[in-house]
Every structure is written in structure tokens, then in C-alpha cells.
Design a protein around this motif. Sequence first.
Motif: not given
Length: 181
Positions: A67-84, A171-175
Motif C-alpha cells: 500500500q505504497w505509491d510507486r514513487s515511495r517504492l522506487s526511492r526505497q529500492v534505490s536506497r537498497m540498491e546502493t547498499r547492495g 507498517a506494510g509488514l507481511e507476517l
Amino acid sequence: MDQESLNERETRAWVSFQHMRIEVNVVLARMLTREFGLTEADFVILLRLSNSPQHRMRARDMAAALQWDRSRLSRQVSRMETRGTVVRAPSEGDARGYDVTLTEAGCAAFQAAWPSYVAGIRHCFADVLAPDQLDALADIADTIDRHFTAEHHPGGLDDPAKTAGARTTAAGLELPVDVEP
């Protein structure tokens, strides 16, 4: 403006629910950051990918499920890509979209954090409640989830994000009931 107020019981339940939710999430988020250098958003994505076939998920499906908008996901994925911890990969059959894929480093980060996360849930939540309280709380959550799905989810009961069997927290956490990374 004429508005109905919550009665005393409703107010107490709502305030207590909000306080409990915030307190437990804060403790777990701080533990993830302090012990593993992961944000709650990092962990949510790592958990989703660790439970996905081939540790891969279409970005648009992940955004919908969280339930995130695509831009939020894109920014988060970019940060995670930087960290590998994740990489973007072309989506099969969708030249405009992309998949988010878990890397070995991301898998290792999730596997390292998961046992502590579960221990935190036990410490702050599960072990504090009696079995009948856990059952009652699960029943309450199921009732609210059915209402949410039927009344507020875009696809209602037929929405793929809801019918996949996932329970998503605020928080969007699938458990899942039991995770073996």
C-alpha cells in the motif's frame, strides 16, 4: 459541524490500540536499526522478497501489496540498491516495469535479522499476552481485516494483494505464520 463522538469505551480501545501499535513498532524498528543497520522499510521489502518465488517481485505488485505509491517504492529500492540488498531486473512481459530482486547480501541481511525480529515480537507482544488474549486479538484483527477488504480495498475480496494469503500490518509488514528463510 455535527459529528458523533466516540464513547468512552471506543475512545479507550482506540487510544490503547494506537499506543500499543506505536510502542511495539518503535521497539522493533530501533532493534533492526541498532543491531542490523536496517530500516523498517528495508526489512519489509526483504521479508516480502524472501517469501516470493525466486526472491523476485514485480515492483507494481509490491507497491500495491505494501500500500505504497510507486514513487515511495522506487526511492526505497534505490536506497537498497546502493547498499547492495536488492537489484532491479526487467519484468518478463512488461518492458516498462521492473522486478525487485533479492541479492545474496539482502538474503544474508534478512536471515541475520529475522531471529532477533521474532524474539522482539515475542518479548514485546506474544509472551506478554495469555493464549486466550492472543486468540481474541487475532479474531479482532480478522474482523477488521474482512471489513477493510470488503469496504476499502480497491479490488475487494478479489484483489490479488489480499487473496495471496498475506496479512499486512500498518507498517506494510507481511507476517506469515512461520518463516523459514
